[in-house]
Scaffold this active site. Sequence first.
Site, mmCIF file in Angstrom:
data_model
loop_
_atom_site.group_PDB
_atom_site.id
_atom_site.type_symbol
_atom_site.label_atom_id
_atom_site.label_comp_id
_atom_site.label_asym_id
_atom_site.label_seq_id
_atom_site.Cartn_x
_atom_site.Cartn_y
_atom_site.Cartn_z
ATOM 1 N N ASP A 180 0.824 -1.211 0.000
ATOM 2 C CA ASP A 180 0.000 0.000 0.000
ATOM 3 C C ASP A 180 0.866 1.272 0.000
ATOM 4 O OD1 ASP A 180 -2.253 1.543 0.069
ATOM 5 O OD2 ASP A 180 -2.739 1.147 2.169
ATOM 6 N N ARG A 204 -0.101 8.928 -10.434
ATOM 7 C CA ARG A 204 -0.224 7.707 -9.626
ATOM 8 C C ARG A 204 0.433 6.508 -10.285
ATOM 9 N NH1 ARG A 204 -3.683 7.534 -5.469
ATOM 10 N NH2 ARG A 204 -4.182 5.349 -5.827
ATOM 11 N N HIS A 234 2.764 3.197 -9.000
ATOM 12 C CA HIS A 234 2.547 1.762 -9.231
ATOM 13 C C HIS A 234 3.769 1.134 -9.926
ATOM 14 C CE1 HIS A 234 -1.389 2.047 -7.627
ATOM 15 N NE2 HIS A 234 -1.907 2.737 -8.634
ATOM 16 N N GLU A 243 -12.132 -4.884 -5.152
ATOM 17 C CA GLU A 243 -12.677 -3.530 -4.945
ATOM 18 C C GLU A 243 -11.925 -2.481 -5.776
ATOM 19 O OE1 GLU A 243 -12.034 -5.716 -2.273
ATOM 20 O OE2 GLU A 243 -14.170 -6.194 -2.210
ATOM 21 N N TRP A 293 -11.644 -2.252 -8.834
ATOM 22 C CA TRP A 293 -12.346 -1.896 -10.072
ATOM 23 C C TRP A 293 -13.008 -0.538 -9.941
ATOM 24 C CZ3 TRP A 293 -11.212 -4.633 -14.190
ATOM 25 C CH2 TRP A 293 -10.885 -5.986 -14.062
ATOM 26 N N LEU A 321 10.785 -20.786 -4.272
ATOM 27 C CA LEU A 321 9.892 -19.818 -3.619
ATOM 28 C C LEU A 321 8.542 -19.883 -4.328
ATOM 29 C CD1 LEU A 321 9.423 -17.146 -1.842
ATOM 30 C CD2 LEU A 321 10.073 -15.913 -3.901
ATOM 31 N N ARG A 335 1.735 -4.779 6.160
ATOM 32 C CA ARG A 335 1.064 -3.749 5.367
ATOM 33 C C ARG A 335 1.879 -2.472 5.469
ATOM 34 N NH1 ARG A 335 -5.194 -2.418 4.337
ATOM 35 N NH2 ARG A 335 -4.854 -0.670 2.944
HETATM 36 C C1 FPP Z 1 -1.892 0.303 -3.214
HETATM 37 O O1 FPP Z 1 -1.439 1.604 -3.409
HETATM 38 C C2 FPP Z 1 -1.488 -0.553 -4.256
HETATM 39 C C3 FPP Z 1 -2.303 -1.154 -5.165
HETATM 40 C C4 FPP Z 1 -3.750 -0.928 -5.283
HETATM 41 C C5 FPP Z 1 -1.799 -2.060 -6.134
HETATM 42 C C6 FPP Z 1 -0.507 -2.754 -5.785
HETATM 43 C C7 FPP Z 1 0.165 -2.874 -7.053
HETATM 44 C C8 FPP Z 1 1.499 -2.851 -7.277
HETATM 45 C C9 FPP Z 1 2.546 -2.849 -6.238
HETATM 46 C C10 FPP Z 1 1.963 -2.818 -8.635
HETATM 47 C C11 FPP Z 1 1.305 -3.784 -9.497
HETATM 48 C C12 FPP Z 1 1.921 -5.109 -9.382
HETATM 49 C C13 FPP Z 1 1.493 -6.055 -10.162
HETATM 50 C C14 FPP Z 1 2.168 -7.391 -10.174
HETATM 51 C C15 FPP Z 1 0.327 -5.795 -11.007
HETATM 52 P P1 FPP Z 1 -2.509 2.750 -3.521
HETATM 53 O O2 FPP Z 1 -2.709 3.051 -4.962
HETATM 54 O O3 FPP Z 1 -3.751 2.364 -2.797
HETATM 55 O O4 FPP Z 1 -1.776 3.912 -2.802
HETATM 56 P P2 FPP Z 1 -2.442 5.095 -1.974
HETATM 57 O O5 FPP Z 1 -3.235 4.448 -0.870
HETATM 58 O O6 FPP Z 1 -1.268 5.859 -1.466
HETATM 59 O O7 FPP Z 1 -3.279 5.869 -2.927
#
Ligand code: FPP
Length: 239
Positions: free
Chosen positions: A12, A25, A29, A59, A61, A123, A180
């Site tokens: 997160d 954003r 990612h 969620e 989506w 792994l 987390r």
């Molecule tokens: C949370 O950050 C992260 C996600 C919703 C997606 C996690 C995805 C990755 C680490 C990259 C994708 C990896 C693969 C293999 C597809 P957030 O966007 O909720 O951050 P915020 O809470 O600061 O807005």
Amino acid sequence: MSIPAHVAIIMDGNGRWAKQRGLPRVAGHRAGVEALRKTVRNAGEMGIAWLTVYAFSSENWSRPKSEVTDLMGLLKIFIRRDLAELHRNGVRVRVIGERDGLEVEIRTLLEEAEALTHQNRNLNLVIAFNYGGRDEIARAAKRIGEAVAAGTVDPAEISAETFANFLDTAGFPDPDLVIRTSGEMRLSNFLPWQTAYSEFLFLPCYWPDFGKADLEDAVRAYASRDRRYGGAPARDVAL
Ligand code: FPP
């Protein structure tokens, strides 16, 4: 030191990491994928046998369409670019979550990754994609219902153990440690069944900043915990 056999991570804080830097954003990612790459490598080196990561929740989506497209694109890139290296390093890729409703291209990639790596033993990398814990439990209940209707399962025999065999994680060990990042302290529908006795660690850093030292610290913190599974403290039992 007791190394957790199974570490599960809620990655997160990508969005906040990007915002802090004045970046879109998607840049967060992208940096998150890089942190994931490193974490897979580090976990393998540390002798962690199972690593489960929450890559896309049922969620997610509800995020803007462009962000959903970005996340789908990153998964495709991750599988395409990294699969060969994961395979070389003996990583077995497994995917949990609802496959129906995913683009055919993504489903095919996920199936290819699982098929190519299914004999690897170093792994287990479990990618939770289009995953929601309640949805997983509901799908398991549906499958059990179908098995009862077909006469292959006797309702009197259903126990927590037999139920677990109908989950996406059938045959996987439960997570020992859930991490987390980003300071949020909640489970967000991530493995609610499987984490009944897991240890939890909430870290303030954003996911893209999570590095080897953080994983090592997390494992050390885990080793100092007294796991009881509902029993008495180990020190009292020994007396
Ligand atoms: C949370 O950050 C992260 C996600 C919703 C997606 C996690 C995805 C990755 C680490 C990259 C994708 C990896 C693969 C293999 C597809 P957030 O966007 O909720 O951050 P915020 O809470 O600061 O807005």
